[in-house]
Design an enzyme around this catalytic site. Structure first.
Site, PDB file in Angstrom:
ATOM      1  N   GLU A  70      -5.437  -2.141   6.198  1.00 39.33           N
ATOM      2  CA  GLU A  70      -4.318  -2.275   7.133  1.00 39.33           C
ATOM      3  C   GLU A  70      -4.684  -1.702   8.505  1.00 39.33           C
ATOM      4  O   GLU A  70      -4.214  -2.179   9.539  1.00 39.33           O
ATOM      5  CB  GLU A  70      -3.091  -1.516   6.600  1.00 39.33           C
ATOM      6  CG  GLU A  70      -2.546  -2.044   5.287  1.00 39.33           C
ATOM      7  CD  GLU A  70      -1.634  -1.034   4.578  1.00 39.33           C
ATOM      8  OE1 GLU A  70      -0.872  -1.473   3.712  1.00 39.33           O
ATOM      9  OE2 GLU A  70      -1.692   0.175   4.883  1.00 39.33           O
ATOM     10  N   THR A 150       2.050  -2.230   4.356  1.00 39.57           N
ATOM     11  CA  THR A 150       2.561  -3.353   3.585  1.00 39.57           C
ATOM     12  C   THR A 150       3.640  -2.844   2.640  1.00 39.57           C
ATOM     13  O   THR A 150       3.800  -1.637   2.446  1.00 39.57           O
ATOM     14  CB  THR A 150       1.425  -4.019   2.783  1.00 39.57           C
ATOM     15  OG1 THR A 150       0.802  -3.007   1.977  1.00 39.57           O
ATOM     16  CG2 THR A 150       0.397  -4.628   3.708  1.00 39.57           C
ATOM     17  N   LYS A 233      10.100  -2.185  -0.406  1.00 40.11           N
ATOM     18  CA  LYS A 233       9.691  -1.062  -1.253  1.00 40.11           C
ATOM     19  C   LYS A 233       8.242  -0.716  -0.928  1.00 40.11           C
ATOM     20  O   LYS A 233       7.386  -1.600  -0.899  1.00 40.11           O
ATOM     21  CB  LYS A 233       9.821  -1.546  -2.699  1.00 40.11           C
ATOM     22  CG  LYS A 233       9.105  -0.793  -3.768  1.00 40.11           C
ATOM     23  CD  LYS A 233       9.321  -1.501  -5.110  1.00 40.11           C
ATOM     24  CE  LYS A 233       8.636  -0.746  -6.226  1.00 40.11           C
ATOM     25  NZ  LYS A 233       7.184  -0.878  -6.237  1.00 40.11           N
ATOM     26  N   MET A 235       5.159   2.908  -0.670  1.00 42.73           N
ATOM     27  CA  MET A 235       4.737   4.142  -1.332  1.00 42.73           C
ATOM     28  C   MET A 235       4.574   5.307  -0.356  1.00 42.73           C
ATOM     29  O   MET A 235       4.042   6.353  -0.741  1.00 42.73           O
ATOM     30  CB  MET A 235       3.413   3.897  -2.091  1.00 42.73           C
ATOM     31  CG  MET A 235       3.551   2.871  -3.205  1.00 42.73           C
ATOM     32  SD  MET A 235       1.987   2.445  -3.998  1.00 42.73           S
ATOM     33  CE  MET A 235       1.474   3.987  -4.695  1.00 42.73           C
ATOM     34  N   ASP A 259       4.234  -8.871  -1.333  1.00 40.14           N
ATOM     35  CA  ASP A 259       4.569  -9.346  -2.681  1.00 40.14           C
ATOM     36  C   ASP A 259       6.080  -9.334  -2.869  1.00 40.14           C
ATOM     37  O   ASP A 259       6.779  -8.527  -2.254  1.00 40.14           O
ATOM     38  CB  ASP A 259       3.888  -8.471  -3.740  1.00 40.14           C
ATOM     39  CG  ASP A 259       4.139  -6.991  -3.511  1.00 40.14           C
ATOM     40  OD1 ASP A 259       3.382  -6.377  -2.720  1.00 40.14           O
ATOM     41  OD2 ASP A 259       5.113  -6.455  -4.071  1.00 40.14           O
TER      42      ASP A 259
HETATM   43  N1  FMC Z   1       5.524  -1.544  -4.130  1.00 40.45           N
HETATM   44  C1  FMC Z   1       5.125  -0.403  -3.564  1.00 40.45           C
HETATM   45  N2  FMC Z   1       4.238  -0.320  -2.563  1.00 40.45           N
HETATM   46  C2  FMC Z   1       3.731  -1.455  -2.075  1.00 40.45           C
HETATM   47  C3  FMC Z   1       4.128  -2.692  -2.603  1.00 40.45           C
HETATM   48  C4  FMC Z   1       5.055  -2.710  -3.685  1.00 40.45           C
HETATM   49  N3  FMC Z   1       5.460  -3.831  -4.256  1.00 40.45           N
HETATM   50  N4  FMC Z   1       3.445  -3.635  -1.931  1.00 40.45           N
HETATM   51  N5  FMC Z   1       2.663  -3.032  -1.005  1.00 40.45           N
HETATM   52  C5  FMC Z   1       2.818  -1.706  -1.062  1.00 40.45           C
HETATM   53  C6  FMC Z   1       2.071  -0.737  -0.185  1.00 40.45           C
HETATM   54  C7  FMC Z   1       2.183   0.747  -0.540  1.00 40.45           C
HETATM   55  O1  FMC Z   1       2.921   1.428   0.454  1.00 40.45           O
HETATM   56  C8  FMC Z   1       0.735   1.221  -0.619  1.00 40.45           C
HETATM   57  O2  FMC Z   1       0.289   1.812   0.576  1.00 40.45           O
HETATM   58  C9  FMC Z   1      -0.042  -0.028  -0.907  1.00 40.45           C
HETATM   59  O3  FMC Z   1       0.689  -1.076  -0.316  1.00 40.45           O
HETATM   60  C10 FMC Z   1      -0.162  -0.325  -2.378  1.00 40.45           C
HETATM   61  O4  FMC Z   1      -0.979   0.532  -3.064  1.00 40.45           O
END
Ligand code: FMC
Length: 301
Positions: A70, A150, A233, A235, A259
């Site tokens: 990213e 993301t 959502k 992390m 996603d």
């Molecule tokens: N759930 C949680 N985190 C992410 C996500 C999802 N469905 N899609 N992409 C992310 C982000 C998180 O913030 C992390 O930095 C990374 O992408 C996934 O390990």
């Protein structure tokens, strides 16, 4: 709720915090002067003070990003350079990486928590994000934080792959403490800096962001995400917001959807499939946000 446009309190604690430790302990002055007294002695009398200045232009921006994939396109676009080993300003033992440079009148520091020292993968998640945000605020004293990354999106709430959101609110969905008030502490819901002009100008989507330390979602997480009324959502977001709030630093959250959480495809597979393409959309949006910020005050955003 925060009002970032209010002036920060100028109480004695803040004043005292800004006085170097050595000036208190090792003053060479023959008569010891309390450091606060010295600061007051240097200030002009109240009647001579210039009229209060208007809101200051944003000059230092901190971009916090979780993954190298990213971060790198943005580093290239903003022409940032990696701080040399001895100049990262971070402790040597920390894997955190800093890029910096001047872009359109702004001083930009972009930090990502680096690779896990044992496993060699990106240090995603709340712990690394909070630590690197804390260290960066202490070191760079930014006027504004942009947490870019993301996220998963909920199609039931109108999210699609590649959408870029500005989060209006952040909260945690995996800190369950079923004791009165501790429950609210666990959720840690807070509003982000309101940026109506960025939203209007850049045509980004707006939604609530829920943060937890897992890419997937347990049934309990899902129920909490629903309670948080989240559209996206991730992390890291709520952890960055917690630290930013602690130090009264305005923060915004730019999140691009890799996603669809309530879709058919397994999250990890869809995330990896879309990561590179969606990162391009993310970096384009962040660049536009930075362009918009250039020459403005927090209250203009
Ligand atoms: N759930 C949680 N985190 C992410 C996500 C999802 N469905 N899609 N992409 C992310 C982000 C998180 O913030 C992390 O930095 C990374 O992408 C996934 O390990």
């Amino acid at each position: 709720m925060n009002d970032w446009n209010k002036k920060k309190p100028s109480g004695s604690r803040l004043l005292h915090d800004s006085i170097p430790f050595h000036s208190v302990r090792f003053s060479t002055s023959p008569t010891p002067i309390h450091p606060l007294a010295r600061v007051h002695a240097m200030a002009p009398p109240p009647s001579d003070q210039p009229p209060a200045a208007g809101p200051a232009e944003i000059s230092k921006v901190l971009i916090v990003i979780a993954m190298q994939t990213e971060a790198m396109p943005l580093v290239t676009k903003l022409k940032l350079v990696e701080a040399a080993a001895g100049e990262s300003m971070f402790p040597k033992c920390a894997p955190w990486i800093r890029y910096h440079g001047n872009y359109k009148g702004l001083h930009i520091d972009l930090v990502w928590p680096g690779k896990d020292p044992a496993l060699g993968v990106d240090s995603v998640g709340t712990v690394s994000a909070a630590l690197v945000t804390y260290a960066s605020i202490q070191t760079f004293k930014p006027d504004l934080i942009i947490n870019a990354g993301t996220a998963g999106g909920f199609k039931a709430k109108g999210a699609s792959i590649g959408d870029v959101f500005l989060a209006s609110d952040v909260a945690f969905h995996d800190r369950r403490i079923p004791i009165p008030v501790f429950d609210m502490y666990g959720v840690g819901a807070r509003k982000t800096l309101a940026t109506p002009n960025i939203l209007k100008e850049l045509n980004l989507k707006v939604g609530k962001l829920s943060t937890g330390d897992s890419l997937d979602m347990s049934p309990q997480d899902e129920a909490a995400i629903l309670r948080n009324d989240a559209t996206i959502k991730d992390m890291e977001g709520a952890a960055v917001a917690y630290v930013a709030d602690m130090f009264s630093t305005p923060a915004i959250f730019v999140k691009a959807v890799t996603d669809i959480v309530d879709g058919e495809k397994p999250t990890a597979e869809e995330f990896l499939q879309n990561l590179v393409a969606v990162t391009a959309a993310l970096d384009q949006a962040v660049t536009k946000v930075v362009d918009f910020i250039s020459g403005k005050c927090i209250s203009d955003l």
